[in-house]
Design an enzyme around this catalytic site. Structure first.
Site, PDB file in Angstrom:
ATOM      1  N   LYS A  84      -4.013  -4.095   5.600  1.00 32.90           N
ATOM      2  CA  LYS A  84      -2.690  -4.734   5.570  1.00 32.90           C
ATOM      3  C   LYS A  84      -1.830  -4.198   6.710  1.00 32.90           C
ATOM      4  O   LYS A  84      -2.042  -3.077   7.183  1.00 32.90           O
ATOM      5  CB  LYS A  84      -2.014  -4.470   4.228  1.00 32.90           C
ATOM      6  CG  LYS A  84      -2.706  -5.189   3.085  1.00 32.90           C
ATOM      7  CD  LYS A  84      -1.952  -5.018   1.776  1.00 32.90           C
ATOM      8  CE  LYS A  84      -2.682  -5.727   0.641  1.00 32.90           C
ATOM      9  NZ  LYS A  84      -2.015  -5.518  -0.664  1.00 32.90           N
ATOM     10  N   PRO A 137       0.853  -1.186   0.000  1.00 39.50           N
ATOM     11  CA  PRO A 137       0.000   0.000   0.000  1.00 39.50           C
ATOM     12  C   PRO A 137       0.892   1.240   0.000  1.00 39.50           C
ATOM     13  O   PRO A 137       1.808   1.350   0.825  1.00 39.50           O
ATOM     14  CB  PRO A 137      -0.774  -0.111   1.317  1.00 39.50           C
ATOM     15  CG  PRO A 137      -0.643  -1.531   1.741  1.00 39.50           C
ATOM     16  CD  PRO A 137       0.674  -1.994   1.214  1.00 39.50           C
TER      17      PRO A 137
HETATM   18  O1  LIG Z   1       1.175  -5.068   0.000  1.00 37.17           O
HETATM   19  C1  LIG Z   1       1.703  -6.170   0.154  1.00 37.17           C
HETATM   20  C2  LIG Z   1       2.999  -6.327   0.682  1.00 37.17           C
HETATM   21  C3  LIG Z   1       3.520  -7.548   0.840  1.00 37.17           C
HETATM   22  C4  LIG Z   1       4.792  -7.960   1.402  1.00 37.17           C
HETATM   23  C5  LIG Z   1       4.817  -9.428   1.157  1.00 37.17           C
HETATM   24  C6  LIG Z   1       5.112 -10.316   2.334  1.00 37.17           C
HETATM   25  O2  LIG Z   1       4.467 -11.342   2.405  1.00 37.17           O
HETATM   26  O3  LIG Z   1       5.961 -10.004   3.149  1.00 37.17           O
HETATM   27  N1  LIG Z   1       3.517  -9.727   0.650  1.00 37.17           N
HETATM   28  C7  LIG Z   1       2.802  -8.650   0.449  1.00 37.17           C
HETATM   29  C8  LIG Z   1       1.537  -8.538  -0.063  1.00 37.17           C
HETATM   30  C9  LIG Z   1       0.975  -7.287  -0.207  1.00 37.17           C
HETATM   31  O4  LIG Z   1      -0.170  -7.159  -0.685  1.00 37.17           O
END
Ligand SMILES: O=C1C=C2C[C@@H](C(=O)O)NC2=CC1=O
Length: 112
Positions: free
Chosen positions: A32, A2
């Site tokens: 998130k 985001p």
């Molecule tokens: O915005 C997101 C950021 C991340 C970081 C990554 C993780 O699993 O550390 N996965 C993400 C998904 C997202 O939507």
């Protein structure tokens, strides 16, 4: 990922405080963890809106997977900008982007 990116022609007196508020808002509206949120602010930037250099701004919001309710999210963002920076709601554009994972890079690769 985001992300909240603001460009404005006004000064941000306490940028740490503003960034913290924007970061928490992005975590809240995307659901998130805040550790994924990126905030960037370009203040004091020469800008015009409607041919006038009165206070104005342009915000880009980005979230992998999009946003649930764009109208509500815009409401939150406009309120933040008006309260914290004195930007009138009719002097700001908010652009909302929902990229595909394959079009967004992080941690050495892309999300898909
Ligand atoms: O915005 C997101 C950021 C991340 C970081 C990554 C993780 O699993 O550390 N996965 C993400 C998904 C997202 O939507």
């Amino acid at each position: 990922m985001p992300s909240f990116m603001l460009t404005t022609n006004v000064a941000v007196a306490d940028s740490a405080k503003f960034n913290a508020k924007a970061s928490k808002l992005m975590a809240q509206i995307t659901g998130k963890p805040e550790k994924f949120v990126c905030v960037s602010v370009r203040a004091d930037t020469p800008m015009s809106f409607g041919g006038s250099a009165d206070p104005c701004g342009y915000v880009v919001l980005v979230n992998l997977g999009g946003f649930k309710d764009n109208k509500a999210i815009c409401g939150h963002v406009f309120t933040l900008l008006e309260r914290e920076l004195g930007l009138a709601k009719d002097r700001v554009y908010v652009e909302i982007n929902a990229p595909n994972g394959a079009d967004y890079g992080w941690n050495g690769s892309t999300f898909a």
